[in-house]
Design a protein around this motif. Structure first.
Motif, mmCIF file in Angstrom:
data_model
loop_
_atom_site.group_PDB
_atom_site.id
_atom_site.type_symbol
_atom_site.label_atom_id
_atom_site.label_comp_id
_atom_site.label_asym_id
_atom_site.label_seq_id
_atom_site.Cartn_x
_atom_site.Cartn_y
_atom_site.Cartn_z
ATOM 1 N N MET A 22 105.508 42.261 36.019
ATOM 2 C CA MET A 22 104.269 42.651 35.392
ATOM 3 C C MET A 22 103.134 42.558 36.410
ATOM 4 N N SER A 23 102.326 43.547 36.461
ATOM 5 C CA SER A 23 101.193 43.601 37.382
ATOM 6 C C SER A 23 100.053 42.744 36.862
ATOM 7 N N GLN A 24 99.453 41.997 37.762
ATOM 8 C CA GLN A 24 98.326 41.140 37.408
ATOM 9 C C GLN A 24 97.038 41.783 37.895
ATOM 10 N N GLU A 25 95.996 41.690 37.094
ATOM 11 C CA GLU A 25 94.694 42.270 37.416
ATOM 12 C C GLU A 25 93.731 41.191 37.897
ATOM 13 N N ILE A 26 92.681 41.623 38.558
ATOM 14 C CA ILE A 26 91.577 40.757 38.961
ATOM 15 C C ILE A 26 90.423 41.027 37.999
ATOM 16 N N ALA A 27 89.773 39.965 37.570
ATOM 17 C CA ALA A 27 88.586 40.102 36.730
ATOM 18 C C ALA A 27 87.424 39.403 37.429
ATOM 19 N N VAL A 28 86.232 39.949 37.264
ATOM 20 C CA VAL A 28 85.032 39.378 37.859
ATOM 21 C C VAL A 28 84.033 39.107 36.743
ATOM 22 N N ILE A 29 83.430 37.919 36.782
ATOM 23 C CA ILE A 29 82.458 37.529 35.776
ATOM 24 C C ILE A 29 81.162 37.154 36.483
ATOM 25 N N GLY A 30 80.049 37.714 36.031
ATOM 26 C CA GLY A 30 78.760 37.350 36.599
ATOM 27 C C GLY A 30 77.712 38.398 36.316
ATOM 28 N N THR A 31 76.625 38.319 37.048
ATOM 29 C CA THR A 31 75.551 39.290 36.879
ATOM 30 C C THR A 31 76.012 40.659 37.354
ATOM 31 N N ALA A 32 75.299 41.676 36.938
ATOM 32 C CA ALA A 32 75.638 43.036 37.365
ATOM 33 C C ALA A 32 75.589 43.159 38.889
ATOM 34 N N GLU A 33 74.649 42.474 39.509
ATOM 35 C CA GLU A 33 74.554 42.505 40.970
ATOM 36 C C GLU A 33 75.800 41.919 41.612
ATOM 37 N N PHE A 34 76.344 40.861 41.014
ATOM 38 C CA PHE A 34 77.535 40.198 41.555
ATOM 39 C C PHE A 34 78.787 41.052 41.345
ATOM 40 N N THR A 35 78.920 41.666 40.185
ATOM 41 C CA THR A 35 80.147 42.403 39.876
ATOM 42 C C THR A 35 80.200 43.796 40.501
ATOM 43 N N THR A 36 79.055 44.365 40.858
ATOM 44 C CA THR A 36 79.017 45.749 41.338
ATOM 45 C C THR A 36 79.916 46.000 42.547
ATOM 46 N N GLY A 37 79.861 45.155 43.540
ATOM 47 C CA GLY A 37 80.692 45.342 44.733
ATOM 48 C C GLY A 37 82.165 45.332 44.405
ATOM 49 N N PHE A 38 82.580 44.455 43.513
ATOM 50 C CA PHE A 38 83.978 44.384 43.113
ATOM 51 C C PHE A 38 84.381 45.642 42.348
ATOM 52 N N ARG A 39 83.484 46.127 41.503
ATOM 53 C CA ARG A 39 83.764 47.348 40.749
ATOM 54 C C ARG A 39 83.919 48.521 41.705
ATOM 55 N N LEU A 40 83.067 48.600 42.733
ATOM 56 C CA LEU A 40 83.177 49.674 43.716
ATOM 57 C C LEU A 40 84.474 49.581 44.512
ATOM 58 N N ALA A 41 85.004 48.371 44.639
ATOM 59 C CA ALA A 41 86.265 48.165 45.355
ATOM 60 C C ALA A 41 87.478 48.428 44.467
ATOM 61 N N GLY A 42 87.242 48.748 43.193
ATOM 62 C CA GLY A 42 88.345 49.111 42.319
ATOM 63 C C GLY A 42 88.714 48.105 41.252
ATOM 64 N N VAL A 43 88.006 46.996 41.160
ATOM 65 C CA VAL A 43 88.283 46.028 40.094
ATOM 66 C C VAL A 43 87.839 46.635 38.779
ATOM 67 N N ARG A 44 88.760 46.678 37.826
ATOM 68 C CA ARG A 44 88.469 47.334 36.544
ATOM 69 C C ARG A 44 88.055 46.378 35.441
ATOM 70 N N GLU A 45 88.413 45.117 35.587
ATOM 71 C CA GLU A 45 88.066 44.124 34.562
ATOM 72 C C GLU A 45 86.852 43.326 35.032
ATOM 73 N N PHE A 46 85.784 43.395 34.292
ATOM 74 C CA PHE A 46 84.591 42.628 34.631
ATOM 75 C C PHE A 46 83.794 42.342 33.375
ATOM 76 N N ARG A 47 83.035 41.261 33.436
ATOM 77 C CA ARG A 47 82.119 40.916 32.354
ATOM 78 C C ARG A 47 80.761 40.664 32.989
ATOM 79 N N ASN A 48 79.805 41.497 32.645
ATOM 80 C CA ASN A 48 78.445 41.312 33.135
ATOM 81 C C ASN A 48 77.691 40.379 32.206
ATOM 82 N N VAL A 49 77.079 39.362 32.785
ATOM 83 C CA VAL A 49 76.262 38.423 32.032
ATOM 84 C C VAL A 49 74.914 38.342 32.748
ATOM 85 N N PRO A 50 73.858 38.866 32.117
ATOM 86 C CA PRO A 50 72.536 38.825 32.758
ATOM 87 C C PRO A 50 72.112 37.392 33.070
ATOM 88 N N GLU A 51 71.405 37.225 34.158
ATOM 89 C CA GLU A 51 70.955 35.908 34.618
ATOM 90 C C GLU A 51 70.271 35.117 33.499
#
Length: 113
Positions: free
Chosen positions: A1-30
């Motif tokens: 089974m393939s495992q995914e990466i998830a990123v949690i944080g502000t939109a500024e923090f998650t943006t770079g990961f999203r651009l790199a292809g991370v599909r799971e993220f939770r944006n939480v405003p500061e």
């Protein structure tokens, strides 16, 4: 089974990961971290195919005691914190060691036993 990466944080923090292809993220405003960060972390833990969770080290201060303990002791998914001044490379080294059970950066083979 393939495992995914998830990123949690502000939109500024998650943006770079999203651009790199991370599909799971939770944006939480500061300004909402105190109220919503616990829920975001619990939501990601409940997602079955997540193998690694990435968070900013400073965000751990916003977590409740119960959630922070879960983040700090979780092996699967492994929670990797980046940023902040305290951990540095030794903090990452400890996270990897905790996740896989050996110290990949050990200079001496006897250190892994």
């Amino acid at each position: 089974m393939s495992q995914e990466i998830a990123v949690i944080g502000t939109a500024e923090f998650t943006t770079g990961f999203r651009l790199a292809g991370v599909r799971e993220f939770r944006n939480v405003p500061e300004e909402e971290k105190t109220e919503k960060l616990d829920d975001a972390v619990e939501d990601v833990f409940a997602t079955e195919d997540i193998g690694i969770i990435v968070m900013h080290a400073d965000d751990l201060d916003y977590l409740s005691r119960k959630v922070r303990e879960r983040v700090e002791t979780s092996v699967e998914p492994t929670v990797v914190t980046i940023g902040g001044g305290a951990g540095g490379s030794s903090g990452m080294r400890e996270q990897i060691k905790r996740a896989i059970g050996i110290d990949l950066m050990a200079e001496d083979e006897g250190e892994n036993e």
